[in-house]
Write a protein that holds these residues in place. Structure first.
Motif, short mmCIF file in Angstrom:
data_model
loop_
_atom_site.label_atom_id
_atom_site.label_comp_id
_atom_site.label_asym_id
_atom_site.label_seq_id
_atom_site.Cartn_x
_atom_site.Cartn_y
_atom_site.Cartn_z
N ALA A 136 12.85 45.50 24.81
CA ALA A 136 13.53 44.59 25.74
C ALA A 136 12.61 44.33 26.92
O ALA A 136 12.75 44.95 27.98
N PRO A 137 11.64 43.45 26.75
CA PRO A 137 10.66 43.23 27.83
C PRO A 137 11.32 42.74 29.12
O PRO A 137 12.14 41.81 29.10
N ALA A 138 10.96 43.40 30.22
CA ALA A 138 11.59 43.08 31.50
C ALA A 138 10.60 42.55 32.52
O ALA A 138 11.00 41.94 33.51
N THR A 139 9.29 42.76 32.30
CA THR A 139 8.27 42.28 33.23
C THR A 139 7.40 41.25 32.54
O THR A 139 7.40 41.13 31.31
N ASP A 140 6.60 40.54 33.33
CA ASP A 140 5.69 39.55 32.76
C ASP A 140 4.70 40.23 31.81
O ASP A 140 4.36 39.69 30.75
N GLU A 141 4.23 41.41 32.20
CA GLU A 141 3.28 42.12 31.34
C GLU A 141 3.93 42.50 30.02
O GLU A 141 3.34 42.33 28.95
N GLU A 142 5.16 43.00 30.06
CA GLU A 142 5.86 43.37 28.83
C GLU A 142 6.15 42.14 27.97
O GLU A 142 6.07 42.19 26.74
N ARG A 143 6.48 41.02 28.62
CA ARG A 143 6.72 39.80 27.87
C ARG A 143 5.44 39.31 27.18
O ARG A 143 5.48 38.82 26.05
N ASP A 144 4.31 39.47 27.86
CA ASP A 144 3.03 39.10 27.26
C ASP A 144 2.72 39.99 26.06
O ASP A 144 2.29 39.50 25.00
N VAL A 145 2.94 41.30 26.21
CA VAL A 145 2.71 42.23 25.10
C VAL A 145 3.60 41.89 23.92
O VAL A 145 3.15 41.84 22.77
N ARG A 146 4.86 41.62 24.21
CA ARG A 146 5.81 41.28 23.14
C ARG A 146 5.37 39.99 22.44
O ARG A 146 5.44 39.90 21.19
N ALA A 147 4.91 39.01 23.20
CA ALA A 147 4.48 37.74 22.60
C ALA A 147 3.28 37.97 21.67
O ALA A 147 3.18 37.35 20.60
N ARG A 148 2.37 38.86 22.08
CA ARG A 148 1.22 39.15 21.23
C ARG A 148 1.66 39.84 19.94
O ARG A 148 1.18 39.51 18.85
N TYR A 149 2.57 40.81 20.06
CA TYR A 149 3.05 41.49 18.85
C TYR A 149 3.85 40.55 17.96
O TYR A 149 3.84 40.70 16.73
N ASP A 150 4.53 39.59 18.56
CA ASP A 150 5.28 38.62 17.75
C ASP A 150 4.35 37.78 16.89
O ASP A 150 4.77 37.25 15.85
N ARG A 151 3.08 37.66 17.31
CA ARG A 151 2.10 36.93 16.50
C ARG A 151 1.62 37.76 15.31
O ARG A 151 0.94 37.23 14.42
N VAL A 152 1.95 39.04 15.31
CA VAL A 152 1.50 39.95 14.26
C VAL A 152 2.58 40.20 13.22
O VAL A 152 2.31 40.28 12.02
N LYS A 153 3.82 40.34 13.68
CA LYS A 153 4.87 40.79 12.77
C LYS A 153 5.35 39.67 11.85
O LYS A 153 5.08 38.49 12.07
N GLY A 154 6.05 40.08 10.80
CA GLY A 154 6.61 39.11 9.86
C GLY A 154 5.52 38.36 9.11
O GLY A 154 4.42 38.85 8.90
N SER A 155 5.85 37.16 8.70
CA SER A 155 4.92 36.37 7.88
C SER A 155 3.87 35.69 8.75
O SER A 155 3.79 34.47 8.82
#
Length: 739
Positions: free
Chosen positions: A114-133
């Protein structure tokens, strides 16, 4: 960037990666004699993670973004890529890979739930480019041509695999939603001109939030929007749980939580919560405090209880809930791993064909097989499996020795349809209205939604549709086989595709061809009837049905989808050659680590490699590449005739032994061919050496079996350790080096 005589061989994950350590040195040695280079690119989930965080790694640890490079290459006319199965990482798999990399000394960040900061949102966005198809939409810049090679089909007929018996009184069925799902809520438009769209949520209080801006679309593109009502979903799930209990059958949920990386994990979480309502009502707060998400499955929940103060009470509540409900289908009944433990354990396109092949049964908690209620919430494609079940219930199991084949032409270029929806899929935060707006501010379509609903948009570009129609006609002409477009006029998206089919079909010579348009369930029944009569039928489908059908029919016809010839003629002239499915790969890795035995079958790699050589020969006028293709095809035929695929138990040849025999037969074919005397002379000594040393090489390969193997990691195994494990025959290695 790779040169015109270069083939890119992808390093991926799990069993296919392990097999690569054994097979690729053989291929590189053989291909080098023909002036063909094989280079590798690492697109494993571990490499994709590392490529996202170069600033956190030392220069020695940094890895290039190989997936981005291959995405650029796929647009080039010279592209020639062999793509092995890769992990389409679910969140639990992603977290496991992150933990392994951190343990290996890579400073990658934890996955923020549950990203709450800009840094966490950036990390989550990068991981979203990796997961799934993440991989397939980048590489698949063309449509799909998948079929069982003639040699594989002939082998299956001569050596039919086991099929479970079907009873006419079987209680196995599919349960799917009749309202409120993606199918029933879909709206679709054809874009008249190049434009930029915006997706926005107008809340009931009038607040407007932009969900997606700058969405570029091209003239003729089909754009869809739809949503799954969570209220309807949970009511449906509760009814099916009761139904399974009343009918005395297993309850199982079948989703695609890997490829549909946003929507299906959420749906999976609702299944877990609906199945165990008391657990989440009583312990919801403490589970959330412990970072538990139902989307990650029951396994993650139970693991988290070990560090919770009320963990024992939670575990007891789970046990009570499981005991009170219907029996769950099991992934591993011996280890107590249920259908709801891990979202990536039960993937619909692998699990449903396995059930149908097994007589409509799944394993229960008692370690026995039982009839099952297969719960597939969205009704878009659920009817395919119900039609297959109905056919088997009425007519019995299919006979692999006599049935026809159902190859596939699949629309998938440019991230077509649902598999391109990830960046346009949203869990709605508040009730309101989702609107898709064009560049002039006009609302193209809209949906009234409630908090928690899952809304998504999909795009399908016009050029891939046109290419798909052309490919289907070409395959029908070449094979003399009827082609069926699996399109449902009652579905908004399909209705637009039917319109485009009517527009583009007249561009081709279809005289004498048999071409049909049928809804998926009808097309399934039609294809099954023809299969039973020994007749072949091409299924021409969209992207998800391409995925489903290229598992369903091969698993029934030849026992596995790993033996399919999978060619992607890239739209700009290159070629992508895929090697089959990887659904059973995790179990194979576990067996290798425990027993130094790898059961993975590389037959799909053999077929893809031959097709890749042939494509290279045609595009570069390399006659020796064509010789490699022709001799590899003949060697693969001998390989099948001699039954050199990996055995099922210790003491038989495994994946490494199968590679030795392919090398032997391939060297013999190259030595015997009369087209190129120099090439024959190069391979003559190797063929003789391998034949003379056969017994010794097999003995060396068998000698390592039975003891644990150390490879240094699951998601990122150590190259030196893994190479040593996968190349244990000094005699074979020496003979190959002499080439």
């Amino acid at each position: 960037m790779a040169g015109p005589s270069t083939i890119i061989y992808t390093h991926t994950d799990e069993a296919p990666l392990l097999a690569t350590y054994s097979f690729l040195p053989i291929v590189q040695a053989f291909a080098g004699q023909a002036g063909v280079e094989l280079e590798t690119r690492d697109i494993s989930v571990a490499a994709r993670i590392l490529a996202q965080f170069p600033e956190r790694l030392t220069p020695e640890q940094q890895v290039p973004d190989a997936l981005a490079e291959l995405g650029r290459l796929a647009e080039e006319p010279t592209a020639n890529i062999i793509k092995l199965p890769n992990v389409s990482a679910s969140v639990p798999q992603l977290k496991a890979a992150i933990a392994e990399l951190r343990a290996q000394g890579f400073d990658v960040p934890d996955y923020p739930e549950a990203p709450a900061t800009d840094e966490e949102r950036d990390v989550r966005a990068r991981y979203d480019r990796v997961k799934g198809s993440a991989v397939n939409p980048v590489l698949r810049q063309g449509n799909s041509d998948r079929r069982a090679p003639g040699s594989v089909k002939a082998y299956a007929k001569a050596h039919p695999h086991r099929m479970g018996a079907w009873s006419p009184t079987s209680q196995t069925n599919v349960a799917t939603m009749t309202e409120g799902d993606f199918f029933h809520n879909e709206k679709s438009v054809v874009i008249p001109a190049d434009d930029t769209l915006t997706i926005r949520l107008v809340a009931d209080d009038g607040t407007v939030s932009v969900l997606k801006s700058g969405l570029s679309v091209l003239a003729g593109e089909v754009v869809d929007g739809t949503f799954l009502s969570v209220r309807a979903l949970r009511a449906f799930l509760a009814a099916q749980i009761s139904r399974a209990q009343e009918e005395g059958v297993l309850f199982s949920a079948h989703l695609k939580a890997t490829m549909m990386k946003v929507s299906d994990p959420i749906i999976f979480g609702h299944v877990v919560e609906t199945f165990l309502p008391a657990v989440f009502e009583q312990f919801g707060d403490s589970l959330r405090a412990a970072g538990v998400s139902a989307n990650d499955g029951l396994g993650a929940l139970l693991a988290a209880t070990e560090s919770m103060t009320d963990g024992e009470a939670v575990r007891q509540a789970v046990a009570d809930g499981l005991a009170a409900g219907p029996a769950l289908a099991m992934v591993n009944s011996d280890k107590g791993i249920t259908n709801l433990h891990v979202p990536s354990d039960v993937i619909i396109d692998a699990s449903m064909p396995a059930m149908i092949r097994g007589g409509g049964k799944m394993w229960g908690p008692d370690g026995k097989e039982h009839d099952t209620l297969a719960v597939i919430p969205d009704s878009s494609y659920a009817g395919v499996y119900q039609a297959a079940i109905d056919d088997c219930r009425a007519h019995g199991a299919l006979d692999p020795a006599t049935i026809g084949t159902v190859p596939n032409v699949g629309l998938m270029a440019k991230a077509a349809e649902e598999y391109g929806s990830h960046d346009k899929t949203f869990e709605i935060p508040v009730a309101g209205r989702v609107e898709v707006v064009d560049g002039t501010g006009e609302v193209l379509f809209a949906h009234d939604v409630e908090a928690g609903d899952i809304w998504r948009a999909c795009q399908t570009k016009d050029a891939p549709i046109r290419d798909w129609v052309a490919l289907a006609v070409r395959r029908a002409r070449l094979s003399g086989t009827p082609a069926v477009f699996w399109l449902d006029a009652h579905r908004a998206h399909d209705l637009n595709l039917i319109g485009k089919l009517e527009q583009y079909l007249p561009e081709h010579d279809t005289d004498g061809l048999e071409i049909h348009v049928m809804a998926p369930a009808e097309a399934t029944a039609f294809s099954f009837a023809r299969m039973r009569a020994g007749l072949d039928t091409i299924s021409v489908t969209g992207n998800v049905l391409r995925d489903y059908n290229t598992d369903l029919f091969p698993i029934l016809e030849v026992g596995t989808s790993a033996k399919m010839l999978s060619i992607v003629p890239l739209m700009n002239g290159g070629g992508l050659f895929e090697t089959g499915a990887g659904g059973s790969a995790p179990k194979h890795v576990q067996q290798l680590v425990e027993e130094n035995y790898l059961r993975w079958d590389s037959l799909g790699e053999f077929f893809a490699l031959a097709a890749s050589f042939e494509h290279l020969a045609q595009t570069t006028s390399n006659a020796r590449a064509q010789l490699l293709a022709d001799t590899l095809d003949r060697a693969t035929g001998t390989f099948l005739d001699q039954d050199r695929s990996p055995g099922r138990k210790l003491g038989t040849i495994d994946n490494r032994g199968s590679h030795f025999y392919l090398a032997l037969y391939w060297a013999q074919e190259l030595a015997a061919q009369t087209t190129d005397a120099e090439l024959a002379a190069a391979f003559g000594p190797l063929a003789a050496a391998l034949a003379a040393s056969e017994a010794q090489i097999v003995e060396e390969l068998l000698a390592v079996q039975g003891a644990p193997a150390e490879i240094g990691g699951y998601y990122r195994p150590d190259p030196e350790l893994t190479s040593a494990v996968m190349r244990p025959s000094a005699t074979f290695n020496g003979a190959l080096a002499s080439l």
